[in-house]
Scaffold this motif. Structure first.
Motif, short mmCIF file in Angstrom:
data_model
loop_
_atom_site.label_atom_id
_atom_site.label_comp_id
_atom_site.label_asym_id
_atom_site.label_seq_id
_atom_site.Cartn_x
_atom_site.Cartn_y
_atom_site.Cartn_z
N THR A 1 -12.76 -10.88 -11.22
CA THR A 1 -13.73 -11.29 -10.20
C THR A 1 -13.04 -11.56 -8.87
OG1 THR A 1 -15.11 -12.31 -11.91
CG2 THR A 1 -15.52 -12.98 -9.64
N LYS A 2 -11.88 -12.19 -8.94
CA LYS A 2 -11.08 -12.45 -7.74
C LYS A 2 -10.42 -11.17 -7.25
CE LYS A 2 -7.08 -15.14 -6.18
NZ LYS A 2 -6.01 -16.10 -6.59
N GLY A 3 -9.92 -10.38 -8.19
CA GLY A 3 -9.30 -9.11 -7.85
C GLY A 3 -7.83 -9.21 -7.52
N ILE A 4 -7.22 -8.07 -7.29
CA ILE A 4 -5.81 -7.99 -6.91
C ILE A 4 -5.69 -7.10 -5.68
CG2 ILE A 4 -4.94 -8.36 -9.25
CD1 ILE A 4 -4.55 -5.34 -9.50
N LYS A 5 -4.57 -7.26 -4.96
CA LYS A 5 -4.31 -6.46 -3.76
C LYS A 5 -3.47 -5.25 -4.13
CE LYS A 5 -6.26 -9.80 -1.45
NZ LYS A 5 -7.68 -9.66 -1.06
N ILE A 6 -3.87 -4.07 -3.66
CA ILE A 6 -3.13 -2.85 -3.94
C ILE A 6 -3.05 -1.97 -2.70
CG2 ILE A 6 -3.66 -2.79 -6.42
CD1 ILE A 6 -5.87 -0.74 -5.77
N ILE A 7 -1.99 -1.17 -2.66
CA ILE A 7 -1.84 -0.15 -1.62
C ILE A 7 -1.81 1.21 -2.30
CG2 ILE A 7 -0.36 0.77 0.21
CD1 ILE A 7 0.81 -2.03 0.56
N PRO A 8 -2.75 2.10 -1.99
CA PRO A 8 -2.72 3.44 -2.59
C PRO A 8 -1.60 4.27 -1.98
CG PRO A 8 -4.47 3.30 -0.98
CD PRO A 8 -3.88 1.92 -1.08
N CYS A 9 -0.71 4.77 -2.82
CA CYS A 9 0.46 5.49 -2.31
C CYS A 9 0.42 6.99 -2.58
CB CYS A 9 1.73 4.90 -2.93
SG CYS A 9 1.97 3.14 -2.57
N ARG B 1 -8.55 11.19 -12.60
CA ARG B 1 -8.07 10.92 -11.24
C ARG B 1 -7.03 9.79 -11.31
NH1 ARG B 1 -12.54 13.26 -8.36
NH2 ARG B 1 -13.68 14.44 -9.96
N SER B 2 -5.81 10.09 -10.89
CA SER B 2 -4.71 9.12 -10.97
C SER B 2 -4.37 8.60 -9.58
CB SER B 2 -3.47 9.76 -11.60
OG SER B 2 -3.73 10.15 -12.94
N HIS B 3 -4.49 7.29 -9.41
CA HIS B 3 -4.14 6.63 -8.15
C HIS B 3 -2.88 5.81 -8.38
CE1 HIS B 3 -8.08 7.49 -6.21
NE2 HIS B 3 -8.51 7.46 -7.45
N PHE B 4 -1.80 6.22 -7.74
CA PHE B 4 -0.52 5.50 -7.86
C PHE B 4 -0.47 4.45 -6.76
CE2 PHE B 4 -0.12 9.59 -9.81
CZ PHE B 4 0.63 9.36 -10.96
N VAL B 5 -0.36 3.20 -7.15
CA VAL B 5 -0.52 2.10 -6.20
C VAL B 5 0.67 1.14 -6.24
CG1 VAL B 5 -3.03 2.22 -6.45
CG2 VAL B 5 -1.74 0.57 -7.81
N LEU B 6 0.82 0.41 -5.16
CA LEU B 6 1.78 -0.70 -5.09
C LEU B 6 0.97 -1.98 -5.16
CD1 LEU B 6 4.71 -1.67 -4.63
CD2 LEU B 6 4.23 -1.64 -2.17
N GLN B 7 1.19 -2.78 -6.19
CA GLN B 7 0.46 -4.03 -6.36
C GLN B 7 1.15 -5.15 -5.58
OE1 GLN B 7 -0.12 -5.28 -10.42
NE2 GLN B 7 -0.96 -7.26 -9.83
N LEU B 8 0.34 -5.97 -4.92
CA LEU B 8 0.85 -7.09 -4.14
C LEU B 8 0.38 -8.41 -4.76
CD1 LEU B 8 -0.16 -5.75 -0.59
CD2 LEU B 8 1.91 -5.23 -1.88
N ASP B 9 1.11 -9.49 -4.45
CA ASP B 9 0.66 -10.80 -4.91
C ASP B 9 -0.32 -11.40 -3.89
OD1 ASP B 9 2.16 -11.85 -2.79
OD2 ASP B 9 3.82 -12.50 -4.06
N ASP B 10 -0.72 -12.64 -4.10
CA ASP B 10 -1.71 -13.27 -3.23
C ASP B 10 -1.22 -13.45 -1.80
OD1 ASP B 10 -3.50 -13.39 -5.29
OD2 ASP B 10 -3.02 -15.45 -5.85
N LYS B 11 0.12 -13.42 -1.62
CA LYS B 11 0.69 -13.56 -0.28
C LYS B 11 1.09 -12.22 0.31
CE LYS B 11 2.36 -18.27 -1.15
NZ LYS B 11 3.53 -19.17 -1.19
N TYR B 12 0.62 -11.14 -0.31
CA TYR B 12 0.83 -9.78 0.16
C TYR B 12 2.27 -9.30 0.00
CZ TYR B 12 -3.86 -10.22 2.06
OH TYR B 12 -5.22 -10.42 2.20
N ASN B 13 3.01 -9.89 -0.93
CA ASN B 13 4.36 -9.43 -1.23
C ASN B 13 4.31 -8.40 -2.37
OD1 ASN B 13 5.71 -11.31 0.56
ND2 ASN B 13 5.15 -12.90 -0.91
N PRO B 14 5.04 -7.29 -2.27
CA PRO B 14 5.03 -6.28 -3.33
C PRO B 14 5.57 -6.87 -4.64
CG PRO B 14 5.99 -5.39 -1.31
CD PRO B 14 5.86 -6.87 -1.11
N ILE B 15 4.89 -6.55 -5.75
CA ILE B 15 5.36 -7.04 -7.05
C ILE B 15 5.53 -5.93 -8.08
CG2 ILE B 15 4.51 -9.39 -6.79
CD1 ILE B 15 2.08 -8.63 -8.44
N SER B 16 4.82 -4.82 -7.95
CA SER B 16 4.91 -3.80 -8.99
C SER B 16 4.29 -2.48 -8.54
CB SER B 16 4.19 -4.29 -10.26
OG SER B 16 4.20 -3.30 -11.26
N GLU B 17 4.97 -1.39 -8.89
CA GLU B 17 4.35 -0.07 -8.77
C GLU B 17 3.51 0.12 -10.03
OE1 GLU B 17 7.76 2.35 -8.54
OE2 GLU B 17 8.17 1.92 -6.43
#
Length: 260
Positions: free
Chosen positions: A78-86, A138-154
């Motif tokens: 419900t809160k969700g996570i932050k991601i960057i589509p790469c 459909r495969s979306h390769f993303v970079l996951q970020l934490d709540d402070k927008y720091n990268p944590i995982s591909e």
């Protein structure tokens, strides 16, 4: 002594102990083929991670949560996570029926394949004369970020079945992002929020993805890491084990994510 101070002191002790022994123990890791790329999975009511008697059980797992399949971290859908589509890729993955074969894809057909002209629709699946079925994946390769927008995982976010339309809409949204001078923004220049939402039709109820724009990437370090992931995927340096993803999510796909 507060918890933050204690954590800093513990980190200092560990760093002192390690000294020059960094990276030891990984000498025989021969590149990305020895490493698993995490999948971001939405959990449904029938996902094995919710079943205490199943080997895939994850403590605290609930329907609607998002799971990192490698770290086993759970996130509030419900809160969700932050991601960057790469990086993005579309393939037609051929599977044997559940309980038959090895659990790995029988074949992975490229997006320009004519394989779908050879299938017949039955019970929401596209079957080949061989008895195998094919999924438009459909495969979306993303970079996951934490709540402070720091990268944590591909990670890899797969959209198929009912979620194909979500993938199309998200790709359209990405391609509409522009720089102030009118040039197109690279996909890895924008952060999105990924949530889960409950969906239904006359065949059942399941959890689907919801993706909305958050903001433009404003950290050089984060931008360069996302770009690096894009370049790595484009060169084919990272391999995807679709078999591990399928074994982790087939129960949900076949019972909860009801195809249209």
């Amino acid at each position: 002594m507060n918890q933050v101070t204690k954590k800093k002191e513990t980190s200092a002790i560990i760093a002192d102990l390690v000294g020059n022994d960094v990276n030891m123990g990984f000498e025989n890791v021969s590149g990305q083929e020895d490493l698993a790329l995490p999948f971001l999975k939405k959990l449904g009511q029938l996902s094995p991670e919710l079943n205490k008697s199943n080997a895939s059980y994850v403590e605290g797992a609930q329907a609607g949560m998002i799971l990192n399949t490698v770290t086993k971290e759970l996130f509030d859908g419900t809160k969700g996570i932050k991601i960057i589509p790469c990086y993005y890729n579309r393939e037609y993955i051929e599977w044997a029926e559940r309980g038959q074969g090895t659990g790995a894809p029988v074949n992975i057909h490229p997006k320009d394949s004519d394989i779908m002209t050879k299938t017949e629709s039955r019970q929401g699946k596209e079957y080949l004369p061989s008895g195998n079925y094919v999924e438009d994946t459909r495969s979306h390769f993303v970079l996951q970020l934490d709540d402070k927008y720091n990268p944590i995982s591909e990670a890899l976010l797969v959209m198929k079945g009912t979620q194909r339309k979500k993938s199309k809409n998200w790709m359209s949204q990405q391609m509409m992002q522009k720089l102030p001078d009118g040039r197109s923004m690279p996909s890895f220049g924008v952060i999105y929020t990924l949530k889960t939402v409950q969906e239904s039709n006359d065949k059942g109820t399941w959890y689907g993805w919801d993706v909305t724009k958050d903001k433009v990437v404003d950290s050089k370090e984060t931008f360069l890491r996302a770009k690096g992931f894009y370049e790595s995927m484009k060169k084919g340096e990272k391999k995807v084990d679709h078999g591990s993803q399928d074994s982790a999510s087939k129960t949900e796909t076949e019972t909860a994510d009801v195809p249209f």
